[in-house]
Design a protein around this motif. Structure first.
Motif, PDB file in Angstrom:
ATOM      1  N   ALA A 194       0.875  -1.160  -0.054  1.00 53.88           N
ATOM      2  CA  ALA A 194      -0.091  -0.026  -0.134  1.00 53.88           C
ATOM      3  C   ALA A 194       1.069   0.985   0.079  1.00 53.88           C
ATOM      4  O   ALA A 194       2.171   1.035   0.261  1.00 53.88           O
ATOM      5  N   LYS A 195       0.260   2.405  -0.306  1.00 51.76           N
ATOM      6  CA  LYS A 195       1.014   3.737  -0.338  1.00 51.76           C
ATOM      7  C   LYS A 195       0.730   4.551   1.093  1.00 51.76           C
ATOM      8  O   LYS A 195      -0.327   4.832   1.098  1.00 51.76           O
ATOM      9  N   PRO A 196       1.791   4.801   1.581  1.00 55.22           N
ATOM     10  CA  PRO A 196       1.492   5.668   2.996  1.00 55.22           C
ATOM     11  C   PRO A 196       1.355   7.122   2.326  1.00 55.22           C
ATOM     12  O   PRO A 196       1.954   7.504   1.473  1.00 55.22           O
ATOM     13  N   VAL A 197       0.299   7.606   3.099  1.00 58.71           N
ATOM     14  CA  VAL A 197      -0.117   8.955   2.808  1.00 58.71           C
ATOM     15  C   VAL A 197      -0.024   9.745   4.038  1.00 58.71           C
ATOM     16  O   VAL A 197      -0.819   9.585   4.953  1.00 58.71           O
ATOM     17  N   SER A 234      12.819  11.132  20.001  1.00 60.94           N
ATOM     18  CA  SER A 234      11.923  10.263  19.159  1.00 60.94           C
ATOM     19  C   SER A 234      10.658  11.258  18.381  1.00 60.94           C
ATOM     20  O   SER A 234       9.768  11.983  19.059  1.00 60.94           O
ATOM     21  N   TYR A 235      11.294  11.707  17.297  1.00 62.52           N
ATOM     22  CA  TYR A 235      12.145  11.183  16.252  1.00 62.52           C
ATOM     23  C   TYR A 235      12.668  12.128  15.664  1.00 62.52           C
ATOM     24  O   TYR A 235      12.267  13.260  15.470  1.00 62.52           O
ATOM     25  N   PRO A 236      14.191  12.184  15.577  1.00 64.94           N
ATOM     26  CA  PRO A 236      14.909  13.190  15.021  1.00 64.94           C
ATOM     27  C   PRO A 236      14.726  13.447  13.329  1.00 64.94           C
ATOM     28  O   PRO A 236      14.998  14.599  12.910  1.00 64.94           O
ATOM     29  N   TRP A 237      14.207  12.313  12.713  1.00 65.63           N
ATOM     30  CA  TRP A 237      14.039  12.499  11.261  1.00 65.63           C
ATOM     31  C   TRP A 237      12.744  11.609  10.664  1.00 65.63           C
ATOM     32  O   TRP A 237      12.512  10.699  11.139  1.00 65.63           O
ATOM     33  N   PRO A 238      11.936  12.632  10.726  1.00 63.35           N
ATOM     34  CA  PRO A 238      10.415  12.469  10.050  1.00 63.35           C
ATOM     35  C   PRO A 238      10.707  11.345   8.820  1.00 63.35           C
ATOM     36  O   PRO A 238      11.386  11.335   8.044  1.00 63.35           O
ATOM     37  N   VAL A 239       9.598  10.408   8.993  1.00 58.89           N
ATOM     38  CA  VAL A 239       9.708   9.369   7.765  1.00 58.89           C
ATOM     39  C   VAL A 239       9.718   9.962   6.530  1.00 58.89           C
ATOM     40  O   VAL A 239      10.420   9.476   5.522  1.00 58.89           O
ATOM     41  N   HIS A 240       9.009  10.910   6.129  1.00 56.22           N
ATOM     42  CA  HIS A 240       8.822  11.500   4.886  1.00 56.22           C
ATOM     43  C   HIS A 240      10.181  12.095   4.261  1.00 56.22           C
ATOM     44  O   HIS A 240      10.352  12.274   3.092  1.00 56.22           O
ATOM     45  N   THR A 241      10.985  12.435   5.241  1.00 57.91           N
ATOM     46  CA  THR A 241      12.147  12.885   4.906  1.00 57.91           C
ATOM     47  C   THR A 241      13.523  11.963   4.678  1.00 57.91           C
ATOM     48  O   THR A 241      14.493  11.914   4.362  1.00 57.91           O
ATOM     49  N   THR A 257      15.398   8.752   3.139  1.00 60.15           N
ATOM     50  CA  THR A 257      15.921   8.363   1.714  1.00 60.15           C
ATOM     51  C   THR A 257      14.974   6.928   1.329  1.00 60.15           C
ATOM     52  O   THR A 257      14.740   7.027   0.204  1.00 60.15           O
ATOM     53  N   GLY A 258      14.851   6.214   2.214  1.00 58.27           N
ATOM     54  CA  GLY A 258      14.144   4.935   1.859  1.00 58.27           C
ATOM     55  C   GLY A 258      12.596   5.263   1.544  1.00 58.27           C
ATOM     56  O   GLY A 258      12.205   4.334   0.857  1.00 58.27           O
ATOM     57  N   PHE A 259      12.003   6.381   1.856  1.00 58.92           N
ATOM     58  CA  PHE A 259      10.782   6.797   1.239  1.00 58.92           C
ATOM     59  C   PHE A 259      10.781   7.803   0.554  1.00 58.92           C
ATOM     60  O   PHE A 259       9.586   8.580   0.163  1.00 58.92           O
ATOM     61  N   ALA A 260      11.744   8.256  -0.514  1.00 58.78           N
ATOM     62  CA  ALA A 260      12.022   9.497  -1.190  1.00 58.78           C
ATOM     63  C   ALA A 260      10.919   9.110  -2.437  1.00 58.78           C
ATOM     64  O   ALA A 260      10.407  10.067  -2.882  1.00 58.78           O
ATOM     65  N   HIS A 261      10.647   7.882  -2.733  1.00 58.75           N
ATOM     66  CA  HIS A 261       9.614   7.441  -3.941  1.00 58.75           C
ATOM     67  C   HIS A 261       8.412   8.165  -3.546  1.00 58.75           C
ATOM     68  O   HIS A 261       7.525   8.374  -4.698  1.00 58.75           O
TER      69      HIS A 261
END
Length: 369
Positions: A98-101, A310-317, A319-323
């Protein structure tokens, strides 16, 4: 002695006899996989929540992933959630194809901004995954109304909210299913990995049991639908059974630590956690804010206090979710929080001595900024 955000050794010293007896119980049972301990924990965890079904799995990530699959989320569907969460929330959505939004969070309590959810719904949206973050619940009443209006499912991410309540209702009982992690740091933590998904639906429960066991149902080696090897371990299940009887005590202990932070730091310019309306917080982590966060953390190391974020890098930033195509600035509140938040030590066995040192060290640093 270094002070860290979490440590289990003091708790282990107190509970050692019961924990080792749990291991001995399993080893002498004659059944090491999907035996009476898993079955007993499932029944007791379901009963704690006043819900019909619980299915134990191997970790919290798979509790979400199998939960989504059991609800019927398929490749190509869209699932709405937040970026201010642990990456496993999103990895589980991605893991079912599925696509995370993402929608942004509220600045006051870091929880999903329900008012933004409806604008994110498309014809491909199938499910919403609200994250009950840091130990308190999302405002589920308006979220449920939105889901009902658009025919959407809700899978609650309860990895951080064991025992939390919203207007008196336990986290995990307000959606179509709910996923829990029992990673050792959690409010109800195992001594290794573990997870569970709970639901009121018999159909979803049957799907979950099939999915966690290769897709097999009645006969071993006969796959009904492709599944996973995702079983909760007997030893961890028996440990969790013992610790479940103490869950409310763990929550009380965390709340006592939280109150000491309020008493000791409430008059500083550190922004302490805000309790959302109708919530009973369980303080999985005690997240505070300050614009000079990095300087504070660096100076705390000089006091032998090692804290984390918790957490220093938001998931949308990541590289694994750059797509997914999110650019910097897409979720401004989430991104701002990531630059300011950090966690103070929080666990029930945290001694007053260590709490006092943390408070006094922070006060000394803050007074000189």
């Amino acid at each position: 002695m270094t002070i860290r955000v979490w440590d289990y050794l003091a708790e282990y010293e107190k509970e050692q006899g019961d924990l080792l007896d749990a291991v001995e119980t399993v080893f002498r049972s004659g059944r090491l996989v999907l035996g009476s301990s898993v079955r007993g924990f499932e029944e007791e965890f379901a009963a704690y929540h006043g819900i019909a079904h619980c299915v134990g799995v191997d970790n919290g990530t798979n509790a979400i992933k199998l939960g989504l699959q059991a609800l019927g989320v398929k490749p190509g569907d869209e699932v709405i959630t937040v970026s201010n969460t642990a990456a496993p929330t999103v990895l589980a959505i991605d893991g079912v194809g599925a696509k995370p939004v993402f929608v942004d969070v509220r600045e006051e309590d870091f929880l999903i901004d329900v008012e933004q959810v409806e604008a994110a719904i498309t014809e491909r949206t199938r499910c919403i995954v609200p994250v009950h973050l840091y130990g308190q619940c999302v405002d589920m009443r308006p979220l449920r109304e939105i889901a009902n209006k658009h025919g959407l499912l809700i899978l609650e991410d309860c990895a951080q909210s064991h025992g939390a309540r919203h207007h008196g209702t336990l986290a995990g009982t307000m959606g179509d299913a709910a996923a829990f992690s029992f990673y050792p740091t959690k409010v109800l933590g195992a001594y290794g990995d573990g997870g569970a998904t709970i639901t009121a639906s018999s159909e979803v429960e049957q799907n979950l049991r099939r999915l966690r066991y290769y897709g097999m149902e009645e006969r071993y080696y006969v796959v009904e639908t492709p599944g996973h090897n995702s079983r909760l371990d007997e030893v961890q299940a028996e440990i969790l059974r013992r610790k479940l009887t103490r869950l409310d005590d763990y929550v009380d202990g965390r709340r006592a630590v939280a109150q000491r932070y309020v008493d000791g730091l409430g008059d500083t310019d550190l922004k302490l956690p805000q309790l959302a309306d109708g919530n009973e917080h369980v303080y999985y982590v005690y997240v505070v804010r300050h614009p000079r966060r990095d300087e504070i953390l660096e100076r705390l190391r000089g006091y032998d206090i090692e804290l984390n974020i918790s957490y220093p890098w938001p998931v949308h930033t990541m590289t694994g979710f750059a797509h997914l195509g999110y650019q910097k600035g897409a979720l401004p509140v989430t991104e701002k929080l990531a630059d300011e938040i950090f966690s103070l030590p929080m666990y029930p066995a945290l001694s007053m001595e260590l709490q006092d040192k943390t408070i006094s060290s922070l006060r000394e640093i803050l007074s000189t900024l």
